[in-house]
Write an enzyme that holds these catalytic residues in place. Sequence first.
Site, mmCIF file in Angstrom:
data_model
loop_
_atom_site.group_PDB
_atom_site.id
_atom_site.type_symbol
_atom_site.label_atom_id
_atom_site.label_comp_id
_atom_site.label_asym_id
_atom_site.label_seq_id
_atom_site.Cartn_x
_atom_site.Cartn_y
_atom_site.Cartn_z
ATOM 1 N N HIS A 1 0.780 -1.303 -0.085
ATOM 2 C CA HIS A 1 -0.115 0.069 0.096
ATOM 3 C C HIS A 1 0.833 1.214 0.000
ATOM 4 O O HIS A 1 1.979 1.126 0.504
ATOM 5 C CB HIS A 1 -0.853 -0.043 1.258
ATOM 6 C CG HIS A 1 -1.997 -0.986 1.194
ATOM 7 N ND1 HIS A 1 -3.043 -1.032 2.157
ATOM 8 C CD2 HIS A 1 -2.083 -2.109 0.420
ATOM 9 C CE1 HIS A 1 -3.777 -1.891 1.774
ATOM 10 N NE2 HIS A 1 -3.292 -2.884 0.978
ATOM 11 N N CYS B 1 -6.037 1.645 5.953
ATOM 12 C CA CYS B 1 -6.727 0.511 6.434
ATOM 13 C C CYS B 1 -6.255 -0.081 7.731
ATOM 14 O O CYS B 1 -5.119 0.828 8.163
ATOM 15 C CB CYS B 1 -6.449 -0.836 5.279
ATOM 16 S SG CYS B 1 -4.581 -1.140 5.263
ATOM 17 N N CYS C 1 -2.160 -0.710 7.498
ATOM 18 C CA CYS C 1 -1.337 0.468 7.319
ATOM 19 C C CYS C 1 -1.502 1.461 8.888
ATOM 20 O O CYS C 1 -0.509 2.008 9.260
ATOM 21 C CB CYS C 1 -2.044 1.499 6.160
ATOM 22 S SG CYS C 1 -1.271 0.553 4.741
ATOM 23 N N GLU D 1 0.760 4.047 1.869
ATOM 24 C CA GLU D 1 1.385 4.279 3.344
ATOM 25 C C GLU D 1 2.567 3.395 3.766
ATOM 26 O O GLU D 1 3.649 3.888 4.150
ATOM 27 C CB GLU D 1 0.366 3.915 4.313
ATOM 28 C CG GLU D 1 -1.017 4.507 3.922
ATOM 29 C CD GLU D 1 -2.038 4.086 3.418
ATOM 30 O OE1 GLU D 1 -3.358 4.283 3.750
ATOM 31 O OE2 GLU D 1 -1.797 3.382 2.405
#
Length: 151
Positions: free
Chosen positions: A60, A90, A93, A62
């Site tokens: 992701h 999420c 993260c 992040e």
Amino acid sequence: MSKDEEQQKQDERFMQMALKEAEAALQEGEIPVGAVVVCRGRIISRAHNLTETLHDVTAHAEMQAITAAANQLGGKYLQDCTLYVTVEPCVMCAGAMGWAQLSRIVFGAPDEKRGYQKHAPDALHPKAAVTSGVLEDECRALMQNFFKAKR
């Protein structure tokens, strides 16, 4: 200009950079999420989703930005840093942000389905400050247009 107005202007400027990363993700066929990490007023990392490119569900924006920031600073803790991301993080993260001890998280659009606030509201570091809704309309539109085109 008040301190709040100054902070809002700065948040919008850095969110614009995160949006540029999200647009790069879109160009690469990735879900358009972008992130930047800022330390003492300076961008120290920028990233976007790479889950398709790397065939890695953990890639992701992040996660990529946190790893790059830690490498840039030479340590795993990002206490003096702010992470800007176009969509609410999420659970995975948010957990990484908690472990990295980010002092502030700023996100654009909420994620009602997979966002940390619904599923793990205590995942961030207890001292972390959160600001949401920065350039929310632009962040939301990018995601909505992406998923409309997919369907």
